[in-house]
Design a protein around this motif. Structure first.
Motif, PDB file in Angstrom:
ATOM      1  N   THR A  27       0.816  -1.303  -0.045  1.00 33.85           N
ATOM      2  CA  THR A  27       0.090   0.018   0.018  1.00 33.85           C
ATOM      3  C   THR A  27       0.843   1.442  -0.056  1.00 33.85           C
ATOM      4  O   THR A  27       2.252   1.418   0.550  1.00 33.85           O
ATOM      5  CB  THR A  27      -0.984   0.126   1.119  1.00 33.85           C
ATOM      6  OG1 THR A  27      -0.082  -0.073   2.388  1.00 33.85           O
ATOM      7  CG2 THR A  27      -1.828  -1.301   1.135  1.00 33.85           C
ATOM      8  N   THR A  71      -6.838   3.822   5.619  1.00 33.82           N
ATOM      9  CA  THR A  71      -6.757   2.465   5.260  1.00 33.82           C
ATOM     10  C   THR A  71      -7.188   1.887   3.905  1.00 33.82           C
ATOM     11  O   THR A  71      -8.433   1.665   3.815  1.00 33.82           O
ATOM     12  CB  THR A  71      -6.816   1.402   6.243  1.00 33.82           C
ATOM     13  OG1 THR A  71      -6.178   2.115   7.548  1.00 33.82           O
ATOM     14  CG2 THR A  71      -6.063  -0.063   5.986  1.00 33.82           C
ATOM     15  N   SER A 101      -7.859  -1.230   1.634  1.00 39.11           N
ATOM     16  CA  SER A 101      -7.434  -2.708   1.456  1.00 39.11           C
ATOM     17  C   SER A 101      -8.303  -3.451   0.253  1.00 39.11           C
ATOM     18  O   SER A 101      -8.984  -2.780  -0.670  1.00 39.11           O
ATOM     19  CB  SER A 101      -8.213  -3.535   2.612  1.00 39.11           C
ATOM     20  OG  SER A 101      -9.345  -2.946   2.950  1.00 39.11           O
TER      21      SER A 101
END
Length: 118
Positions: free
Chosen positions: A58, A69, A71
């Motif tokens: 990432t 975040t 994902s």
């Protein structure tokens, strides 16, 4: 052709959280990367976060590190952006983009509005 659809935007107070989703569909594929960009009123579009599909590495812009975040769900060809501790300066239209071959983000969604009130 690849279709990209974002969802999950909305209005939230400063300090709150939102989770954006981006689903990619179309021809069977495994992208090189997917990313989130954002564009605030009167400003240029800027990179927010990205994830390399194979391995899950990432990347984040400095201003969102520790708060956002990114994902992915490889089975669903979906990427998520969990946004915590939101600030008024995070207000923007958030766009999801797909890089199929590692040569640039060619496929883009329509964007989803995120508004953070102070």
């Amino acid at each position: 052709q690849v279709q990209v659809v974002e969802s999950g935007g909305g209005l939230v107070q400063a300090g709150g959280s939102l989770r954006l989703s981006c689903a990619a569909s179309g021809r069977t594929y495994s992208p090189y990367a997917m990313a989130w960009f954002r564009q605030a009123p009167g400003k240029e579009r800027e990179f927010a976060a990205a994830i390399i599909w194979s391995g899950g590495t990432t990347y984040y812009r400095d201003s969102v590190k520790g708060r956002f975040t990114i994902s992915r769900d490889t089975a669903k060809n979906t990427v998520y952006l969990q946004m915590n501790s939101l600030k008024p300066e995070d207000t923007a239209v958030y766009f999801c983009a797909v890089d199929l071959q590692g040569i640039g983000y060619k496929y883009w969604g329509q964007g989803t509005q995120v508004t953070v009130s102070s």
